[in-house]
Design a protein around this motif. Structure first.
Motif, PDB file in Angstrom:
ATOM      1  N   VAL A   1      37.542  43.355  39.438  1.00 35.16           N
ATOM      2  CA  VAL A   1      38.865  42.979  39.817  1.00 35.16           C
ATOM      3  C   VAL A   1      39.515  42.132  38.887  1.00 35.16           C
ATOM      4  O   VAL A   1      38.799  41.333  38.083  1.00 35.16           O
ATOM      5  CB  VAL A   1      38.827  42.247  41.274  1.00 35.16           C
ATOM      6  CG1 VAL A   1      38.212  41.085  41.358  1.00 35.16           C
ATOM      7  CG2 VAL A   1      40.315  42.074  41.709  1.00 35.16           C
ATOM      8  N   MET A   2      40.720  42.053  38.595  1.00 37.60           N
ATOM      9  CA  MET A   2      41.292  41.294  37.343  1.00 37.60           C
ATOM     10  C   MET A   2      41.824  39.930  38.161  1.00 37.60           C
ATOM     11  O   MET A   2      42.533  40.190  39.165  1.00 37.60           O
ATOM     12  CB  MET A   2      42.456  42.141  36.714  1.00 37.60           C
ATOM     13  CG  MET A   2      42.975  41.150  35.527  1.00 37.60           C
ATOM     14  SD  MET A   2      44.384  42.024  34.938  1.00 37.60           S
ATOM     15  CE  MET A   2      45.883  41.637  35.770  1.00 37.60           C
ATOM     16  N   GLU A   3      41.554  38.821  37.589  1.00 41.74           N
ATOM     17  CA  GLU A   3      42.021  37.746  38.008  1.00 41.74           C
ATOM     18  C   GLU A   3      42.727  36.789  36.979  1.00 41.74           C
ATOM     19  O   GLU A   3      42.427  37.195  35.774  1.00 41.74           O
ATOM     20  CB  GLU A   3      40.603  36.823  38.484  1.00 41.74           C
ATOM     21  CG  GLU A   3      40.071  37.272  39.736  1.00 41.74           C
ATOM     22  CD  GLU A   3      40.650  36.989  40.950  1.00 41.74           C
ATOM     23  OE1 GLU A   3      41.571  36.465  40.908  1.00 41.74           O
ATOM     24  OE2 GLU A   3      39.895  37.561  41.941  1.00 41.74           O
ATOM     25  N   ARG A   4      44.062  36.209  37.546  1.00 44.22           N
ATOM     26  CA  ARG A   4      44.565  35.533  36.394  1.00 44.22           C
ATOM     27  C   ARG A   4      44.118  34.036  36.042  1.00 44.22           C
ATOM     28  O   ARG A   4      43.585  33.429  36.945  1.00 44.22           O
ATOM     29  CB  ARG A   4      45.904  35.524  36.907  1.00 44.22           C
ATOM     30  CG  ARG A   4      46.671  36.870  37.014  1.00 44.22           C
ATOM     31  CD  ARG A   4      46.951  37.507  35.508  1.00 44.22           C
ATOM     32  NE  ARG A   4      47.775  36.934  34.746  1.00 44.22           N
ATOM     33  CZ  ARG A   4      49.113  36.602  34.608  1.00 44.22           C
ATOM     34  NH1 ARG A   4      49.912  37.443  35.429  1.00 44.22           N
ATOM     35  NH2 ARG A   4      49.524  35.875  33.528  1.00 44.22           N
TER      36      ARG A   4
ATOM     37  N   LYS B   1      45.581  43.373  43.541  1.00 44.33           N
ATOM     38  CA  LYS B   1      45.235  43.017  42.103  1.00 44.33           C
ATOM     39  C   LYS B   1      44.488  44.386  41.504  1.00 44.33           C
ATOM     40  O   LYS B   1      44.104  45.272  42.060  1.00 44.33           O
ATOM     41  CB  LYS B   1      43.896  42.059  42.123  1.00 44.33           C
ATOM     42  CG  LYS B   1      44.507  40.792  42.923  1.00 44.33           C
ATOM     43  CD  LYS B   1      43.259  39.634  42.903  1.00 44.33           C
ATOM     44  CE  LYS B   1      43.492  38.529  43.690  1.00 44.33           C
ATOM     45  NZ  LYS B   1      42.601  37.533  43.736  1.00 44.33           N
ATOM     46  N   GLU B   2      45.025  44.312  40.389  1.00 47.52           N
ATOM     47  CA  GLU B   2      44.322  45.499  39.431  1.00 47.52           C
ATOM     48  C   GLU B   2      42.808  45.649  39.599  1.00 47.52           C
ATOM     49  O   GLU B   2      42.072  44.721  39.413  1.00 47.52           O
ATOM     50  CB  GLU B   2      44.555  45.519  37.978  1.00 47.52           C
ATOM     51  CG  GLU B   2      44.191  46.619  37.361  1.00 47.52           C
ATOM     52  CD  GLU B   2      44.419  46.415  35.810  1.00 47.52           C
ATOM     53  OE1 GLU B   2      43.891  47.281  34.943  1.00 47.52           O
ATOM     54  OE2 GLU B   2      45.271  45.613  35.403  1.00 47.52           O
ATOM     55  N   VAL B   3      42.271  46.916  39.759  1.00 46.32           N
ATOM     56  CA  VAL B   3      40.868  47.031  39.827  1.00 46.32           C
ATOM     57  C   VAL B   3      40.403  48.224  38.801  1.00 46.32           C
ATOM     58  O   VAL B   3      41.296  49.119  38.816  1.00 46.32           O
ATOM     59  CB  VAL B   3      40.271  47.569  41.220  1.00 46.32           C
ATOM     60  CG1 VAL B   3      38.789  47.879  41.274  1.00 46.32           C
ATOM     61  CG2 VAL B   3      40.399  46.402  42.256  1.00 46.32           C
ATOM     62  N   ARG B   4      39.625  47.568  37.879  1.00 47.79           N
ATOM     63  CA  ARG B   4      39.229  48.788  36.911  1.00 47.79           C
ATOM     64  C   ARG B   4      37.591  49.025  36.617  1.00 47.79           C
ATOM     65  O   ARG B   4      36.920  48.081  36.856  1.00 47.79           O
ATOM     66  CB  ARG B   4      39.826  48.229  35.558  1.00 47.79           C
ATOM     67  CG  ARG B   4      39.601  49.283  34.264  1.00 47.79           C
ATOM     68  CD  ARG B   4      40.187  48.431  33.137  1.00 47.79           C
ATOM     69  NE  ARG B   4      41.532  48.091  33.037  1.00 47.79           N
ATOM     70  CZ  ARG B   4      42.211  47.342  31.894  1.00 47.79           C
ATOM     71  NH1 ARG B   4      41.713  47.335  30.990  1.00 47.79           N
ATOM     72  NH2 ARG B   4      43.542  47.141  32.152  1.00 47.79           N
TER      73      ARG B   4
ATOM     74  N   PHE C   1      38.185  40.055  34.083  1.00 47.10           N
ATOM     75  CA  PHE C   1      37.826  40.970  35.150  1.00 47.10           C
ATOM     76  C   PHE C   1      36.424  40.240  35.744  1.00 47.10           C
ATOM     77  O   PHE C   1      35.361  39.989  34.980  1.00 47.10           O
ATOM     78  CB  PHE C   1      37.622  42.323  34.576  1.00 47.10           C
ATOM     79  CG  PHE C   1      38.769  43.152  34.346  1.00 47.10           C
ATOM     80  CD1 PHE C   1      39.334  43.689  35.430  1.00 47.10           C
ATOM     81  CD2 PHE C   1      39.632  43.122  33.195  1.00 47.10           C
ATOM     82  CE1 PHE C   1      40.550  44.658  35.314  1.00 47.10           C
ATOM     83  CE2 PHE C   1      40.819  43.786  33.256  1.00 47.10           C
ATOM     84  CZ  PHE C   1      41.175  44.404  34.075  1.00 47.10           C
TER      85      PHE C   1
END
Length: 244
Positions: free
Chosen positions: A144-147, A133-136, A120
């Motif tokens: 933001v989640m990055e792969r 993208k998933e934001v938490r 993140f």
């Protein structure tokens, strides 16, 4: 001991290239790029490539020659401003582009090499970068989640190296090369100076040979500069031997 040393770029890539593969290519602009390996990929005719690199060279040099040859399907990059062909292909829908903030791209590659599937970051929250993208939330802040990124092949360039694949980069030419060397299923390195095993200072090795599968001494290097600006020397400066 596994034989890693190859005579030239074509032999170093023998059996590694296939259509549709993902390639990570070290370099920043035209600094620290694996010129000989890029030329060998161009000559191979392999196509439908996804290429992970900070940028895509210039129109007639570096990764730009793969664009010109119609070999790249998708770029995962952070900067493409020096390549007119890149812009033309992207705007016409002939080239896919996955844009990344530069630090995020570097961390995605490092994460991939370290076996970290995702992380993140605050960078990109609330922008196009975060779309889909998933934001938490952590401690009241959004991330933001990055792969992590990996590749079928990493091609890197070093200043010095030995037959075991231990590499030393020179100054800013280090750039993306060390993390990319760890993130490919196979890593091929080209070096300017091939030295005897055991002569590199162990404390100064940037990429240990365990990450490198094949190594070659580059035949020649142009080392182009993207934007070269000079000034006219004054008469006094010229007389004094002032450098441009």
């Amino acid at each position: 001991m596994v034989r890693k040393l190859r005579t030239d770029a074509a032999e170093a890539l023998d059996g590694l290239l296939f259509d549709g593969m993902t390639i990570m290519a070290g370099g920043f602009g035209l600094c620290g790029i694996p010129e000989n390996l890029i030329a060998a990929i161009r000559a191979s005719g392999v196509k439908d490539l996804t290429v992970v690199s900070n940028n895509c060279g210039v129109d007639d040099f570096g990764l730009g020659v793969l664009l010109a040859g119609g070999q790249i399907r998708k770029m995962i990059s952070s900067y493409v401003g020096e390549n007119k062909l890149f812009a033309e292909l992207y705007l016409s829908g002939k080239l896919e582009l996955e844009f990344n903030p530069q630090g995020t791209l570097a961390e995605r590659i490092r994460a991939g090499g370290a076996g970290i599937p995702a992380f993140f970051t605050k960078t990109g929250v609330g922008t196009l970068v975060a779309e889909g993208k998933e934001v938490r939330e952590f401690d009241g802040e959004l991330y933001v989640m990055e792969r992590g990124l990996t590749a079928d092949l990493s091609i890197v360039k070093a200043h010095k190296g030995d037959a075991e694949g231990n590499l030393v980069y020179r100054k800013t030419a280090r750039n993306f090369n060390p993390m990319m060397a760890t993130a490919g299923k196979v890593c091929v390195a080209e070096v300017e100076h091939l030295v005897e095993i055991g002569t590199l200072d162990k404390d100064h090795i940037h990429t240990p040979g365990i990450y490198v599968d094949r190594v070659l001494k580059g035949a020649a290097y142009e080392k182009r500069i993207e934007q070269l600006t000079t000034r006219t020397r004054s008469a006094e400066g010229a007389a004094a031997g002032e450098e441009v």
